[in-house]
Each structure stands twice: as C-alpha cells, then as structure tokens.
Scaffold this active site. Structure first.
Site, PDB file in Angstrom:
ATOM      1  N   SER A   1       0.733  -1.176  -0.044  1.00 15.19           N
ATOM      2  CA  SER A   1      -0.149   0.121   0.166  1.00 15.19           C
ATOM      3  C   SER A   1       0.810   1.321   0.084  1.00 15.19           C
ATOM      4  O   SER A   1       1.453   1.282  -1.036  1.00 15.19           O
ATOM      5  CB  SER A   1      -1.065  -0.098   1.074  1.00 15.19           C
TER       6      SER A   1
ATOM      7  N   HIS B   1      -7.216  -6.005   0.929  1.00 16.43           N
ATOM      8  CA  HIS B   1      -6.313  -5.307   1.007  1.00 16.43           C
ATOM      9  C   HIS B   1      -5.371  -5.730   2.374  1.00 16.43           C
ATOM     10  O   HIS B   1      -4.233  -5.111   2.552  1.00 16.43           O
ATOM     11  CB  HIS B   1      -6.457  -3.636   1.249  1.00 16.43           C
TER      12      HIS B   1
ATOM     13  N   ASP C   1     -10.088  -5.819  -3.217  1.00  9.74           N
ATOM     14  CA  ASP C   1      -9.752  -4.700  -2.368  1.00  9.74           C
ATOM     15  C   ASP C   1     -10.303  -3.477  -2.619  1.00  9.74           C
ATOM     16  O   ASP C   1     -10.588  -3.006  -3.757  1.00  9.74           O
ATOM     17  CB  ASP C   1      -8.152  -4.438  -3.143  1.00  9.74           C
TER      18      ASP C   1
END
Length: 284
Positions: free
Chosen positions: A150, A262, A229
């Site tokens: 991320s 995620h 995600d």
C-alpha cells in the site's frame, strides 16, 4: 549505535527489534530485523530485503502478520522492517488523521513546515538505515532489495526508481501506484510537499517510470493486487504503473487475484512468491 529492544527465536533464527537516535530525523526511530539461521554462522554476509509497511502500521506489523520469517530462513535472507513515520515530534495535528502524520510518512522528505524538520523518511532509509543495517548486522550492502504494501508499496517503487544503485530488486503488494492522482496521495503530497503538483511527480511511481530511458530493473518487477480490495478503484491505480512500464519496456508481472482484499491474509498468501522473486535477483 542502535539499542536492542527485544529478541525472540523464530524459525531457527532471531527476530529482533531495535531503536536508534536518528541524526537525520532528530528523533528515536525503530526498526525490526529478522536474522535467518545462516546469519548466525561466523563470517556470514547475507542479502537483505527491506519491507515498507502501509498506513497506520509500525515496525512490528510485518514481523507479526506477514509470516515471512519462514521463507527468509529457507532462502537465507535478512528482513528489515522500519517504522512508517517519526514519532514523538509533538507537531500540532500530527495524529489528527490516520492517513497523514504519525504512521503515514509516505517515504519521502517533507519540504513544508511543520513537517520538514522531522518527516525525512527517504533520507533516513537511504542515507542512514541502509548503512546502519550493513554495519550492525551480517548484511551484504551490495545485495539489498525492497518491497512493501500500500503506502509502503508506493515507497518501495519510488525509492527503487529514485535510488537504483541502492536496490537490486523491487516488488509490491497493492501499491499506491499513482499517488498524484488519488486522495491519499493528494492529501499527503499537499501537506508534505506543498501545492505545486509538478513537484509531486518526483514521488509518483508511474510518473517516475515514464521518465526512464530504459528498463531500470530488467530482471522484472513483481506486483500482486487483490481484486476485492476496497481501495483499488479510488486509491491504487495499478493500471497506471502497468502502462508506464509498457511504455519504457520495463518487464512487469502484475498479478490480479479474485477475492483477495487489502489486508495481511492477502499478503501472507503470496509472501513465498515475493521472497523467491527477491532471492533470485539478490543471489544472482
């Protein structure tokens, strides 16, 4: 020198957590280091892989959640996991948002006040921590790789492109691949770098890749992205990085996985592939 905070046996090696007084950040900074069994042998000098974590994370997140030590022990790779921002600066508003300030350093050097004094994550990582790790631990400084998740995936890609002589391999999980064009990046870049959007592009992986004259990592870049995600459409934009790589001939393996979100269950699922990918490059 860093002080050892804790040490635990793990997969035949040692999981350690350190703290040191950073001259560049001006505050104590923390990082984790996993030493595989091979690192404990006399005279060992092993490749090292830096993992950059995402928003709200600390140096503990990756060692606890990712399950990477098992694979690092198999391959003989040292794992380094730095914290994600300065802490204890007492800057007004530093903890008001989960996606800016504490836990959200974005792996760059801030130029705007009040952040410029302490928020120097890029300098800390490249100019201080890499040297410190190579001095303190049985690490070969010529064989370093970087990956992240991320915000940390953004950091891995941008630092690898901005400092190609430092890292020999790069990969990412669900990176913020075009931060100049997403809410997380716009917020962070405005706060840390100011309102001149042209200056943001120096910290945008897709923009940096488009500037390359040739493939900076000819052995390839690996990215894994979950299709469930919740941040994919608005924040991550892997297609922008994919297009930039294609334009300059950079080999990219971008794997899209149905059903994965995620979080760290997603990261655990493909950690073995990433450790094998980096091992092949770092031990070549």
């Amino acid at each position: 020198m860093p002080s050892l905070q804790t040490e635990s046996h793990c997969h035949g090696g040692l999981q350690r957590f350190y703290q040191h007084d950073s001259r560049l950040i001006g505050l104590p900074m923390k990082f984790a280091a996993y030493l595989p069994p091979q690192a404990l042998e006399p005279g060992a000098k092993l490749p090292a892989l830096f993992y950059l974590a995402g928003l709200t994370c600390t140096e503990e997140t990756f060692p606890i959640k990712a399950g990477a030590q098992r694979f690092a022990a198999e391959h003989g790779i040292v794992l380094i996991a730095p914290d994600t921002s300065p802490r204890g600066a007492n800057v007004a508003g530093e903890a008001d948002s989960w996606d800016f300030g504490v836990g959200a350093g974005f792996y760059l050097d801030a130029t705007q006040e009040p952040w410029a004094r302490h928020w120097r994550m890029e300098s800390w990582l490249i100019d201080e921590l890499c040297t410190l790790v190579s001095t303190l631990l049985p690490v070969n400084p010529a064989r370093l790789g970087v990956f992240g998740h991320s915000m940390g995936g953004h950091g891995a890609l941008t630092l690898a492109l901005r400092h190609p002589g430092v890292f020999r391999s790069v990969s990412a999980f669900a990176p913020i691949a075009a931060p100049s064009s997403c809410p997380w990046g716009e917020k962070a870049f405005t706060g840390y770098l100011g309102g001149n959007r042209a200056l943001w592009l120096a910290h945008d992986a897709s923009a940096l890749m488009r500037l390359q004259k040739a493939a900076p990592y000819p052995q390839g870049i690996l990215i894994d992205q979950g299709l469930a995600d919740k941040f994919l459409a608005d924040q991550l934009h892997p297609e922008a990085f994919e297009q930039a790589c294609a334009a300059v001939g950079q080999p990219l393996t971008l794997r899209r996985h149905a059903g994965y979100d995620h979080g760290y269950y997603f990261i655990q699922s493909f950690m073995a592939d990433h450790l094998a990918f980096h091992t092949a490059a770092l031990k070549a």
